[in-house]
Design a protein around this motif. Structure first.
Motif, PDB file in Angstrom:
ATOM      1  N   ARG A 199      60.584  44.862  47.310  1.00  0.00           N
ATOM      2  CA  ARG A 199      59.621  44.284  46.739  1.00  0.00           C
ATOM      3  C   ARG A 199      58.053  44.466  47.290  1.00  0.00           C
ATOM      4  O   ARG A 199      57.987  44.284  48.536  1.00  0.00           O
ATOM      5  CB  ARG A 199      59.776  43.177  46.194  1.00  0.00           C
ATOM      6  N   VAL A 200      56.991  44.565  46.531  1.00  0.00           N
ATOM      7  CA  VAL A 200      55.930  44.527  47.169  1.00  0.00           C
ATOM      8  C   VAL A 200      55.067  43.515  46.474  1.00  0.00           C
ATOM      9  O   VAL A 200      55.109  43.281  44.970  1.00  0.00           O
ATOM     10  CB  VAL A 200      55.217  46.000  47.226  1.00  0.00           C
ATOM     11  N   ALA A 201      54.504  42.588  46.942  1.00  0.00           N
ATOM     12  CA  ALA A 201      53.552  41.451  46.726  1.00  0.00           C
ATOM     13  C   ALA A 201      52.413  42.193  45.646  1.00  0.00           C
ATOM     14  O   ALA A 201      51.802  43.112  45.815  1.00  0.00           O
ATOM     15  CB  ALA A 201      52.814  40.721  47.582  1.00  0.00           C
ATOM     16  N   GLU A 202      52.115  41.461  44.594  1.00  0.00           N
ATOM     17  CA  GLU A 202      51.120  41.520  43.662  1.00  0.00           C
ATOM     18  C   GLU A 202      49.724  41.335  44.265  1.00  0.00           C
ATOM     19  O   GLU A 202      49.388  40.215  44.534  1.00  0.00           O
ATOM     20  CB  GLU A 202      51.551  41.100  42.384  1.00  0.00           C
ATOM     21  N   LYS A 203      48.656  42.288  43.875  1.00  0.00           N
ATOM     22  CA  LYS A 203      47.408  41.990  44.327  1.00  0.00           C
ATOM     23  C   LYS A 203      46.978  41.266  43.134  1.00  0.00           C
ATOM     24  O   LYS A 203      46.731  41.574  42.131  1.00  0.00           O
ATOM     25  CB  LYS A 203      46.662  43.247  44.555  1.00  0.00           C
ATOM     26  N   TRP A 204      46.220  40.004  43.800  1.00  0.00           N
ATOM     27  CA  TRP A 204      45.617  39.114  42.715  1.00  0.00           C
ATOM     28  C   TRP A 204      44.148  39.638  42.945  1.00  0.00           C
ATOM     29  O   TRP A 204      43.545  39.968  43.752  1.00  0.00           O
ATOM     30  CB  TRP A 204      45.531  37.712  43.195  1.00  0.00           C
ATOM     31  N   GLN A 205      43.701  39.204  41.345  1.00  0.00           N
ATOM     32  CA  GLN A 205      42.075  39.631  41.438  1.00  0.00           C
ATOM     33  C   GLN A 205      41.265  38.416  42.044  1.00  0.00           C
ATOM     34  O   GLN A 205      41.809  37.056  42.304  1.00  0.00           O
ATOM     35  CB  GLN A 205      41.680  39.279  39.722  1.00  0.00           C
ATOM     36  N   ALA A 206      40.052  38.854  42.483  1.00  0.00           N
ATOM     37  CA  ALA A 206      39.323  38.140  43.455  1.00  0.00           C
ATOM     38  C   ALA A 206      38.855  36.847  42.494  1.00  0.00           C
ATOM     39  O   ALA A 206      38.594  36.809  41.462  1.00  0.00           O
ATOM     40  CB  ALA A 206      38.141  38.832  43.770  1.00  0.00           C
ATOM     41  N   SER A 207      38.642  35.682  43.116  1.00  0.00           N
ATOM     42  CA  SER A 207      38.485  34.375  42.556  1.00  0.00           C
ATOM     43  C   SER A 207      37.055  34.204  42.552  1.00  0.00           C
ATOM     44  O   SER A 207      36.310  34.802  43.588  1.00  0.00           O
ATOM     45  CB  SER A 207      39.365  33.417  43.076  1.00  0.00           C
ATOM     46  N   GLY A 208      36.491  33.265  42.048  1.00  0.00           N
ATOM     47  CA  GLY A 208      34.976  32.907  42.058  1.00  0.00           C
ATOM     48  C   GLY A 208      34.105  33.441  40.930  1.00  0.00           C
ATOM     49  O   GLY A 208      34.583  33.985  40.044  1.00  0.00           O
ATOM     50  N   THR A 209      33.022  33.392  41.217  1.00  0.00           N
ATOM     51  CA  THR A 209      31.867  33.575  40.094  1.00  0.00           C
ATOM     52  C   THR A 209      32.001  34.976  39.732  1.00  0.00           C
ATOM     53  O   THR A 209      32.120  35.463  38.661  1.00  0.00           O
ATOM     54  CB  THR A 209      30.520  33.375  40.626  1.00  0.00           C
ATOM     55  N   ALA A 210      31.948  35.877  40.485  1.00  0.00           N
ATOM     56  CA  ALA A 210      32.182  37.408  40.348  1.00  0.00           C
ATOM     57  C   ALA A 210      33.436  37.733  39.334  1.00  0.00           C
ATOM     58  O   ALA A 210      33.254  38.549  38.424  1.00  0.00           O
ATOM     59  CB  ALA A 210      32.256  38.251  41.419  1.00  0.00           C
ATOM     60  N   ALA A 211      34.597  37.127  39.798  1.00  0.00           N
ATOM     61  CA  ALA A 211      35.749  37.377  38.857  1.00  0.00           C
ATOM     62  C   ALA A 211      35.386  36.649  37.249  1.00  0.00           C
ATOM     63  O   ALA A 211      35.983  37.264  36.463  1.00  0.00           O
ATOM     64  CB  ALA A 211      36.823  36.820  39.416  1.00  0.00           C
ATOM     65  N   ARG A 212      34.813  35.535  37.230  1.00  0.00           N
ATOM     66  CA  ARG A 212      34.749  34.972  35.920  1.00  0.00           C
ATOM     67  C   ARG A 212      33.556  35.593  34.966  1.00  0.00           C
ATOM     68  O   ARG A 212      33.878  36.057  34.086  1.00  0.00           O
ATOM     69  CB  ARG A 212      34.141  33.690  36.127  1.00  0.00           C
ATOM     70  N   LYS A 213      32.678  36.353  35.962  1.00  0.00           N
ATOM     71  CA  LYS A 213      31.583  37.149  35.221  1.00  0.00           C
ATOM     72  C   LYS A 213      32.232  38.483  34.673  1.00  0.00           C
ATOM     73  O   LYS A 213      31.861  38.894  33.555  1.00  0.00           O
ATOM     74  CB  LYS A 213      30.523  37.293  36.200  1.00  0.00           C
TER      75      LYS A 213
END
Length: 142
Positions: A108-122
């Motif tokens: 298995r390979v770990a899943e890449k998570w989306q960046a957190s913070g204001t940029a991701a929310r926008k």
């Protein structure tokens, strides 16, 4: 620009999905049987990418009936109808050949998570607005 660069430019595909080593992808391959043509999907994990320009290739690995199967696809080939990314993987290597010796959970390979913070929310808000207003033109590619 020399002649080879000019010929390469003519053969390059215009739109390619963004994928990298470690991602799980579905590769749609055109298969010609006699005078008929069909699309066959090869699903697996990208374990290597190499080359550049027209010669750029990627290797996809999957397990079929307990046996590892790898296929090398030229990205710009007319036989490759499309590539869909199912899951982005988080890896720290350029080549994942070490997966050949592993089976089951060890592969298995770990899943890449989306960046957190204001940029991701926008970015998420912009995507939801675009989905809510289908007639509205956006400058983001589909």
């Amino acid at each position: 620009m020399d002649l080879m660069d000019h010929l390469d430019k003519k053969s390059l595909k215009e739109s390619l999905p963004s994928f990298d080593v470690g991602d799980s992808v579905d590769v749609e391959v055109r298969i010609t049987e006699g005078d008929k043509e069909r699309i066959q999907v090869f699903s697996g994990m990208v374990i290597a990418m190499k080359g550049r320009g027209v010669a750029r290739t990627f290797t996809v690995r999957r397990i079929v009936q307990g046996e590892g199967v790898e296929r090398v696809f030229p990205i710009h080939s007319p036989r490759v109808a499309g590539v869909r990314v199912r899951r982005h993987g988080r890896v720290r290597r350029a080549k994942l050949y070490y997966l050949r010796g592993r089976t089951g959970k060890a592969a298995r390979v770990a899943e890449k998570w989306q960046a957190s913070g204001t940029a991701a929310r926008k970015a998420t808000a912009a995507q939801s607005e675009a989905a809510a207003a289908p007639g509205k033109a956006t400058d983001a590619p589909a």
